[in-house]
Design an enzyme around this catalytic site. Structure first.
Site, PDB file in Angstrom:
ATOM      1  N   ASP A  96      45.499 -73.256  52.545  1.00 43.82           N
ATOM      2  CA  ASP A  96      46.502 -72.303  52.073  1.00 43.82           C
ATOM      3  C   ASP A  96      47.828 -73.038  52.059  1.00 43.82           C
ATOM      4  O   ASP A  96      48.230 -73.608  53.081  1.00 43.82           O
ATOM      5  CB  ASP A  96      46.569 -71.091  53.002  1.00 43.82           C
ATOM      6  CG  ASP A  96      45.220 -70.400  53.142  1.00 43.82           C
ATOM      7  OD1 ASP A  96      44.493 -70.331  52.130  1.00 43.82           O
ATOM      8  OD2 ASP A  96      44.893 -69.948  54.252  1.00 43.82           O
TER       9      ASP A  96
ATOM     10  N   ASP B 157      39.397 -58.260  51.168  1.00 49.22           N
ATOM     11  CA  ASP B 157      40.233 -58.525  52.336  1.00 49.22           C
ATOM     12  C   ASP B 157      40.177 -57.312  53.253  1.00 49.22           C
ATOM     13  O   ASP B 157      40.419 -56.173  52.813  1.00 49.22           O
ATOM     14  CB  ASP B 157      41.674 -58.791  51.917  1.00 49.22           C
ATOM     15  CG  ASP B 157      41.831 -60.125  51.190  1.00 49.22           C
ATOM     16  OD1 ASP B 157      40.798 -60.791  50.955  1.00 49.22           O
ATOM     17  OD2 ASP B 157      42.971 -60.493  50.874  1.00 49.22           O
TER      18      ASP B 157
END
Length: 247
Positions: free
Chosen positions: A130, A8
């Site tokens: 998500d 990330d």
């Protein structure tokens, strides 16, 4: 089953958030390229890259880092975060060298556009779902919609996408393992006969083992993304890969 390390990116650094909270960030490495090389050396066959700045901005931001990771790792990379138009997709494929892009927000808000892009780039798009309480979250997890995750996935069942990545936000970065509800959601998604990749909560070898067991019953469960557990040493990539071979 493929184990996919996550990198990330925020401010050009390798970080992890807890439950997608930008205010709860841990920096693990100032050099994400070295991180990418490490996972490739240790046996990863693919990397999962997330441009956290891009998810907020609505366009990729950490392009220099992504380009360097793709070149240095020498393995296929998938990217999510801010990919919301065709020009950006072409840039990712043709210029940056990304194998496949992950689209979440725009798939929910512009389903016809997502279908068009998937047909234009067959097997190069991944539907990123998500979810919080099985409802779709968008805009870098800042908003939770009223659309069930399974409903969004069903709408893409006949679209030539490469896979679905399903992330339970409540588990992501929390090192709490994969709970029964998330496992059930994954199995339900597999019934659509689209490759499904689990994300969020994979913490121990036991979590990988549970996913492998589910994959034996639902072969479309093809992979798991692992992040914080690798960086904090709760799970080694070697152990996760060994366990995943059982699938």
């Amino acid at each position: 089953m493929q184990i996919i390390p996550a990198i990330d990116l925020r401010g050009g650094k390798c970080v992890r958030l807890r439950q997608g909270d930008y205010a709860d960030e841990t920096i693990f490495n100032n050099d994400p390229v070295e991180t990418a090389r490490r996972w490739a050396r240790e046996g990863a066959a693919r990397l999962h890259l997330v441009d956290l700045d891009g998810a907020k901005a609505g366009r990729p931001v950490n392009l220099d880092a992504v380009r360097a990771i793709v070149k240095a790792s020498g393995i296929p990379c998938q990217l999510g975060g801010g990919v919301r138009d065709e020009a950006t997709m072409r840039q990712m494929f043709d210029d940056v060298g990304i194998e496949r892009v992950i689209v979440g927000t725009q798939a929910l808000k512009q389903p016809e556009w997502f279908r068009e892009m998937a047909e234009k780039f067959p097997q190069r798009l991944v539907l990123g779902i998500d979810a919080r309480d099985s409802m779709v979250a968008t805009e870098g997890w800042l908003d939770v919609s009223q659309t069930p995750a399974l409903e969004l996935a069903r709408g893409c069942a006949d679209v030539p996408i490469a896979a679905i990545i399903y992330t339970n936000i409540a588990n992501d970065g929390m090192l709490t393992g994969i709970d029964a509800r998330t496992l059930d959601d994954l199995c339900q998604l597999c019934k659509l006969e689209i490759p499904v990749i689990a994300s969020g909560g994979v913490t121990t070898v036991a979590d990988v083992r549970n996913l492998v067991r589910a994959a034996r019953l639902y072969p479309h469960l093809v992979g798991a993304i692992v992040g914080r557990a690798l960086y904090e040493g709760k799970l080694t990539l070697a152990d996760a890969l060994d366990e995943a071979e059982g699938a």
